[in-house]
Design an enzyme around this catalytic site. Structure first.
Site, PDB file in Angstrom:
ATOM      1  N   SER A 284      29.598  57.582  74.580  1.00 28.09           N
ATOM      2  CA  SER A 284      30.207  58.137  75.933  1.00 28.09           C
ATOM      3  C   SER A 284      29.382  57.798  77.028  1.00 28.09           C
ATOM      4  CB  SER A 284      29.958  59.806  75.990  1.00 28.09           C
ATOM      5  OG  SER A 284      28.559  60.017  76.156  1.00 28.09           O
ATOM      6  N   ASP A 285      29.926  57.750  78.322  1.00 26.90           N
ATOM      7  CA  ASP A 285      29.192  57.304  79.401  1.00 26.90           C
ATOM      8  C   ASP A 285      28.295  58.547  79.818  1.00 26.90           C
ATOM      9  OD1 ASP A 285      28.152  56.254  81.827  1.00 26.90           O
ATOM     10  OD2 ASP A 285      30.322  55.588  82.471  1.00 26.90           O
TER      11      ASP A 285
END
Length: 562
Positions: A284-285
């Site tokens: 994920s960011d």
């Protein structure tokens, strides 16, 4: 050195003995420990107290932001490696430009590198980054950025991408990924499903990729698909929506069409894995970003990130609390045991593919003196200097101002805005190298005085030096005349018809939009000292401008060309 390139099928494919290590390790972990393996937590201080706090929750990895103390950085990395039962992975945003360590070779950002239009040089710069990153103990780089720089007001893509053209972005990204992974650093293609069309910043809001399926496939889809076929090991799923794809499957999706990819099963599983065939790891960011926190309650979002396809949960303001929320999600069925094990297996497989389980802490991080000797070598500095110089781009000079000479331009006034960087520990920003190089050639340089503005009687050349590179949380980048001129009323003063004027951007490439009547404009892309020194050589005619703009610096506006 480990060559991590596979070709296409599975970038995490392992030998039987390495698969055995993954399975034994996973099976030895209880649920809480498995959850902890999915977390990569950030380090900004390189302090013993910070390291102890991070290690207390046994994270799968530590993300090291730049600091100015090489010995402290290496010491804390060694402590993290020596104190962990399961070898932690060390990650970094290693992009160049403003996102650099002060003790590594300074290299241009991706936009400046693309302006060189030389794939061999891109490979050489990526090799410098990879060698020094390995020496510092890194295993995983959150680069390259493969976004398309088409929204000229974007403050988050801007100088971080290889430009606006999908072919150029893809060719440089392929060279960059290939080089990093040949040197034993896992590369990351980001930001899935593609940024740079929306001018908003996903650090602040859930931004949107508005392309329909056909146009997306021809641009971002082609970029990601090709990198997947090349064997890129990881992809970063961002807080960016792709409603065109979602609505192609669910025409009545409503609000869910705008779900960020980081929590979208359709984007991560149906599109990235099923249609594009990605078998690597999805990270994920940063989960602290507004694009996620404004979309979903934290208790819901934490397990949703993993349940909907991400294998690694990036960053946390409160790791113990987030890990507890992940566990609660498992117990309540919002994160399945199957999906949890799948994600843990991929995280451990990445570590095994990098050989972390076979290397001792002393092998992963050498003694400080040895590491220092591997940084800023003459060869690396030569590559970086060449890239800095060859990327400098003369956008226009309709006034025939250049080359500068002492007969016409001796008395120089500089209006400076060095900009700022969100990244803690980024190199200090100033235009002192520019001033030094001009003075060394006999020019008389003084700073702009808002209370005594320059006139044609006391000034032969006015230089606007603006250094704002793309950085999170800025919102938008524009030429701020109020800041430059010392006040809102003084912002209306314009000097370029009275005094020969040069506008140089050491960052954002689109400043002509705010100053269309500036007749001489240069894009230098970043304000590293090497860029400033190489620029002066070209301003005075000692070397030619050779950079080719990777974006449209005229923003599609004919007015800006004159």
């Amino acid at each position: 050195m480990t060559d991590l390139l596979h070709g296409s099928a599975d970038p995490l494919a392992l030998a039987p003995e390495d698969r055995d290590w993954v399975e034994r390790t996973r099976n030895s972990l209880d649920t809480e420990a498995r959850i902890a393996q999915l977390f990569v937590l950030s380090s900004r201080e390189d302090s013993a107290a910070e390291t102890a706090e991070l290690l207390a929750v046994r994270p799968g990895g530590i993300h090291r932001f730049p600091t100015g103390d090489l010995d402290a950085a290496l010491t804390q990395t060694r402590i993290a490696l020596e104190s962990s039962e399961v070898p932690p992975i060390i990650t970094g945003d290693i992009e160049g430009g403003a996102i650099s360590y002060q003790f590594t070779t300074p290299v241009p950002n991706q936009l400046g590198l693309a302006a060189c239009d030389d794939l061999a040089l891109t490979e050489a710069v990526a090799a410098v980054i990879a060698r020094e990153s390995v020496a510092l103990g890194y295993n995983w780089s959150f680069a390259p950025v493969v976004d398309l720089n088409r929204a000229f007001r974007s403050a988050i893509v801007g100088t971080r991408s290889f430009g606006a053209d999908a072919d150029r972005v893809l060719s440089h990204a392929r060279a960059y990924v290939r080089t990093l992974q040949q040197h034993g650093i896992a590369a990351t293609a980001k930001h899935w499903p593609g940024d740079g069309i929306d001018d908003r910043d996903q650090h602040l809001v859930t931004s949107v990729n508005p392309l329909g399926p056909i146009e997306w496939e021809q641009s971002f889809g082609r970029i990601f698909r090709t990198l997947i076929d090349d064997g890129v090991m990881t992809i970063m799923s961002a807080h960016i929506a792709l409603p065109g794809f979602v609505r192609s499957l669910l025409p009545d999706a409503g609000r869910e069409a705008f779900a960020p990819a980081s929590v979208s099963h359709l984007l991560n599983q149906r599109l990235l894995r099923d249609q594009l065939g990605f078998r690597g790891l999805i990270v994920s960011d940063a989960t602290v970003m507004g694009g996620l926190t404004s979309w979903m309650d934290r208790a819901e979002a934490v397990p949703a990130v993993i349940q909907n396809g991400c294998d690694v949960f990036l960053f946390s303001r409160d790791p113990a609390s987030d890990m507890a929320l992940m566990l609660k999600g498992v117990r309540e069925g919002r994160l399945s045991e199957t999906r949890l094990d799948e994600a843990v297996t991929r995280m451990l497989s990445l570590k095994a593919r990098l050989g972390l389980h076979r290397r001792s802490p002393s092998e992963r991080v050498r003694p400080t003196d040895e590491v220092r000797a591997m940084l800023q070598t003459d060869t690396a500095t030569g590559v970086a200097t060449r890239a800095a110089g060859e990327g400098l781009t003369l956008v226009k000079d309709t006034a025939a101002l250049l080359p500068l000479d002492l007969g016409r331009h001796r008395r120089v006034v500089i209006l400076a805005d060095p900009g700022w960087s969100f990244v803690s520990g980024a190199p200090p920003r100033s235009f002192e190298p520019l001033e030094q190089e001009l003075r060394a050639r006999g020019f008389e340089v003084r700073a702009f005085d808002a209370d005594a503005p320059p006139t044609r009687d006391d000034t032969d050349l006015l230089i606007y030096a603006v250094g704002q590179e793309a950085t999170p949380s800025l919102g938008q980048i524009h030429l701020d005349f109020s800041k430059l001129h010392g006040g809102s009323r003084k912002a209306m003063m314009q000097f370029n018809r009275e005094i020969p004027t040069l506008l140089v951007s050491f960052g954002q490439p689109y400043y002509l939009y705010d100053a269309p009547n500036m007749e001489t404009y240069v894009n230098a892309y970043c304000s590293l000292a090497i860029n400033q020194r190489e620029l002066v050589k070209r301003l005075v005619g000692e070397a030619p401008f050779t950079g080719r703009s990777p974006v449209d610096p005229f923003c599609g506006q004919e007015q800006l060309r004159w």
